[in-house]
Design a protein around this motif. Structure first.
Motif, PDB file in Angstrom:
ATOM      1  N   ARG A  41      42.522  45.998  33.952  1.00  0.00           N
ATOM      2  CA  ARG A  41      43.371  47.179  34.155  1.00  0.00           C
ATOM      3  C   ARG A  41      43.131  47.830  35.507  1.00  0.00           C
ATOM      4  O   ARG A  41      43.930  48.628  35.963  1.00  0.00           O
ATOM      5  CB  ARG A  41      43.125  48.179  33.027  1.00  0.00           C
ATOM      6  CG  ARG A  41      43.548  47.610  31.656  1.00  0.00           C
ATOM      7  CD  ARG A  41      43.028  48.450  30.535  1.00  0.00           C
ATOM      8  NE  ARG A  41      41.558  48.318  30.518  1.00  0.00           N
ATOM      9  CZ  ARG A  41      40.792  48.649  29.502  1.00  0.00           C
ATOM     10  NH1 ARG A  41      41.329  49.159  28.426  1.00  0.00           N
ATOM     11  NH2 ARG A  41      39.485  48.482  29.559  1.00  0.00           N
ATOM     12  N   GLU A  42      42.010  47.478  36.165  1.00  0.00           N
ATOM     13  CA  GLU A  42      41.748  47.988  37.512  1.00  0.00           C
ATOM     14  C   GLU A  42      42.580  47.189  38.509  1.00  0.00           C
ATOM     15  O   GLU A  42      42.549  45.961  38.494  1.00  0.00           O
ATOM     16  CB  GLU A  42      40.269  47.848  37.859  1.00  0.00           C
ATOM     17  CG  GLU A  42      39.937  48.338  39.245  1.00  0.00           C
ATOM     18  CD  GLU A  42      38.471  48.199  39.607  1.00  0.00           C
ATOM     19  OE1 GLU A  42      38.176  48.299  40.802  1.00  0.00           O
ATOM     20  OE2 GLU A  42      37.636  47.985  38.715  1.00  0.00           O
ATOM     21  N   PRO A  43      43.335  47.858  39.381  1.00  0.00           N
ATOM     22  CA  PRO A  43      44.135  47.123  40.361  1.00  0.00           C
ATOM     23  C   PRO A  43      43.261  46.176  41.193  1.00  0.00           C
ATOM     24  O   PRO A  43      42.181  46.557  41.651  1.00  0.00           O
ATOM     25  CB  PRO A  43      44.745  48.230  41.226  1.00  0.00           C
ATOM     26  CG  PRO A  43      44.811  49.409  40.314  1.00  0.00           C
ATOM     27  CD  PRO A  43      43.559  49.305  39.477  1.00  0.00           C
ATOM     28  N   HIS A  44      43.727  44.957  41.341  1.00  0.00           N
ATOM     29  CA  HIS A  44      42.962  43.933  42.053  1.00  0.00           C
ATOM     30  C   HIS A  44      43.918  42.882  42.619  1.00  0.00           C
ATOM     31  O   HIS A  44      45.084  42.836  42.262  1.00  0.00           O
ATOM     32  CB  HIS A  44      41.948  43.277  41.118  1.00  0.00           C
ATOM     33  CG  HIS A  44      42.581  42.618  39.932  1.00  0.00           C
ATOM     34  ND1 HIS A  44      42.989  43.323  38.819  1.00  0.00           N
ATOM     35  CD2 HIS A  44      42.889  41.323  39.695  1.00  0.00           C
ATOM     36  CE1 HIS A  44      43.509  42.489  37.940  1.00  0.00           C
ATOM     37  NE2 HIS A  44      43.472  41.262  38.448  1.00  0.00           N
ATOM     38  N   THR A  45      43.398  42.053  43.482  1.00  0.00           N
ATOM     39  CA  THR A  45      44.144  40.919  44.006  1.00  0.00           C
ATOM     40  C   THR A  45      43.141  39.861  44.438  1.00  0.00           C
ATOM     41  O   THR A  45      41.929  40.114  44.435  1.00  0.00           O
ATOM     42  CB  THR A  45      45.072  41.321  45.172  1.00  0.00           C
ATOM     43  OG1 THR A  45      45.964  40.236  45.450  1.00  0.00           O
ATOM     44  CG2 THR A  45      44.290  41.682  46.423  1.00  0.00           C
ATOM     45  N   TRP A  46      43.626  38.698  44.781  1.00  0.00           N
ATOM     46  CA  TRP A  46      42.755  37.630  45.281  1.00  0.00           C
ATOM     47  C   TRP A  46      43.549  36.768  46.253  1.00  0.00           C
ATOM     48  O   TRP A  46      44.772  36.758  46.233  1.00  0.00           O
ATOM     49  CB  TRP A  46      42.190  36.802  44.133  1.00  0.00           C
ATOM     50  CG  TRP A  46      43.224  36.046  43.357  1.00  0.00           C
ATOM     51  CD1 TRP A  46      43.966  36.508  42.307  1.00  0.00           C
ATOM     52  CD2 TRP A  46      43.646  34.702  43.582  1.00  0.00           C
ATOM     53  NE1 TRP A  46      44.814  35.535  41.864  1.00  0.00           N
ATOM     54  CE2 TRP A  46      44.640  34.398  42.636  1.00  0.00           C
ATOM     55  CE3 TRP A  46      43.280  33.724  44.506  1.00  0.00           C
ATOM     56  CZ2 TRP A  46      45.261  33.166  42.584  1.00  0.00           C
ATOM     57  CZ3 TRP A  46      43.907  32.491  44.448  1.00  0.00           C
ATOM     58  CH2 TRP A  46      44.878  32.234  43.491  1.00  0.00           C
ATOM     59  N   HIS A  47      42.831  36.077  47.102  1.00  0.00           N
ATOM     60  CA  HIS A  47      43.472  35.145  48.023  1.00  0.00           C
ATOM     61  C   HIS A  47      42.483  34.047  48.387  1.00  0.00           C
ATOM     62  O   HIS A  47      41.271  34.224  48.270  1.00  0.00           O
ATOM     63  CB  HIS A  47      43.987  35.863  49.279  1.00  0.00           C
ATOM     64  CG  HIS A  47      42.933  36.619  50.022  1.00  0.00           C
ATOM     65  ND1 HIS A  47      42.096  36.031  50.946  1.00  0.00           N
ATOM     66  CD2 HIS A  47      42.563  37.914  49.952  1.00  0.00           C
ATOM     67  CE1 HIS A  47      41.271  36.947  51.414  1.00  0.00           C
ATOM     68  NE2 HIS A  47      41.523  38.092  50.833  1.00  0.00           N
TER      69      HIS A  47
END
Length: 70
Positions: A41-47
């Motif tokens: 639920r915590e905003p996150h991203t990955w690349h």
């Protein structure tokens, strides 16, 4: 861009390649064999860290992040 999913935990063991996971206040560099547990639920991203390298990930969301039927 960061996103969130409706689940208590998202586990991302790295099977092949390397990624960077970005949370609101932290950044984690993960290599093959590493894993991370976070509140989905915590905003996150990955690349990926290398645009020429493929990545294999196994994502496990608990509980399931959808309420549909199969």
């Amino acid at each position: 861009e960061r996103y969130s999913v409706t689940c208590a935990g998202a586990f991302r063991p790295g099977l092949r390649g390397s990624i960077t996971v970005v949370l609101a206040s932290e950044t984690w560099d993960l290599e093959s064999g590493d894993s991370i547990t976070l509140d989905g639920r915590e905003p996150h991203t990955w690349h990926t860290r290398d645009s020429t390298e493929g990545v294999e990930l196994l994502w496990v969301l608990a509980p399931a992040a959808w309420g549909g039927t199969t």
